[in-house]
Design a protein around this motif. Structure first.
Motif: not given
Length: 259
Positions: A132-146, A160-170
């Motif tokens: 969920l990389p939204e914070v890297s765009l200056g916004v937060i997940p808005g479709y239920g992600g939080t 951690e996932m939301i604040m770092t805007a990072g990706m995790i693998d499978a």
């Protein structure tokens, strides 16, 4: 009928494929509306007992929302975008009485991961990446992600996932409990179909009741246990219950009418 999605049906399994490969299947307004219509039609189709949701190609499930559509929105427009999207698609899928399996075949980022999380459970291919990389765009997940991410992986991991805007693998998604199974790309849809075929053997009415009861446990101000009691009782008035119990006592396989 649809511009951005493909529908196929085999036996009682309907597969909905988001088909915008040049945009990595990004969600725009039109795609969200088409998905709503497709899920609504499939849920109303009594011959569909399981829905599989996936993306076209081998790169992306859904790589995110189409940012160009809302880059210039005001505060009010942003709020309306989230409210309408949640109501029309994400909450709609989560509360569907027909089970939905998300088959994540590549990138599931932002609105794409939110879409996968709205499904009743998820499986992924080995090349899938989620975030969920939204914070890297200056916004937060808005479709239920939080809300859905902490429910699935726990508060700390979601933070951690939301604040770092990072990706995790499978594999990491599997260890987090975000997905239930990881297989190679070629085996992804066959696995989804195998799981769907197991679901089909059971009472669709009871499954709809189970979805309602499970979801109730995550709603503020709702007592999930009371919902379970109500839904459990309701099952006793169904033809499926009569068939299921009779078949058990007669030591034969149940043939559920779905009523």
């Amino acid at each position: 009928m649809y511009t951005n999605i493909l529908i196929s049906k085999q036996n009682s399994i309907t597969t909905i494929t988001i088909n915008r490969p040049s945009k990595l299947n990004a969600l725009n307004k039109e795609t969200i509306e088409e998905l709503h219509e497709a899920f609504k039609a499939s849920d109303n189709d009594t011959s569909t007992t399981v829905i599989i949701l996936t993306g076209s190609g081998e790169k992306a499930f859904v790589a995110g929302a189409d940012i160009s559509e809302f880059a210039n929105f005001s505060v009010d427009q942003g709020g309306q975008l989230a409210a309408k999207g949640q109501q029309l698609l994400f909450d709609f899928i989560a509360n569907l009485s027909t089970p939905v399996i998300a088959a994540i075949n590549g990138f599931a980022l932002g609105g794409g991961l939110e879409l996968a999380m709205a499904a009743h459970f998820r499986i992924a291919s080995t090349n899938a990446k989620m975030g969920l990389p939204e914070v890297s765009l200056g916004v937060i997940p808005g479709y239920g992600g939080t809300q859905r991410l902490p429910q699935l992986v726990g508060k700390g991991r979601a933070m951690e996932m939301i604040m770092t805007a990072g990706m995790i693998d499978a594999d990491q998604a599997l260890s987090y409990g975000l997905v239930n199974h990881v297989v190679n790309q070629a085996a992804l849809l066959p696995l989804a179909e195998k799981l769907a075929s197991k679901i089909i053997n059971n009472s669709s009415i009871a499954i709809g009741s189970a979805i309602k009861a499970i979801n109730a446990g995550y709603e503020d101000g709702v007592n999930g246990y009371l919902t379970e009691i109500t839904e459990f009782g309701n099952c006793f008035g169904t033809e499926d219950f009569k068939e299921g119990t009779t078949a058990f006592l007669e030591k034969r396989k149940a043939d559920f009418p779905g009523k």
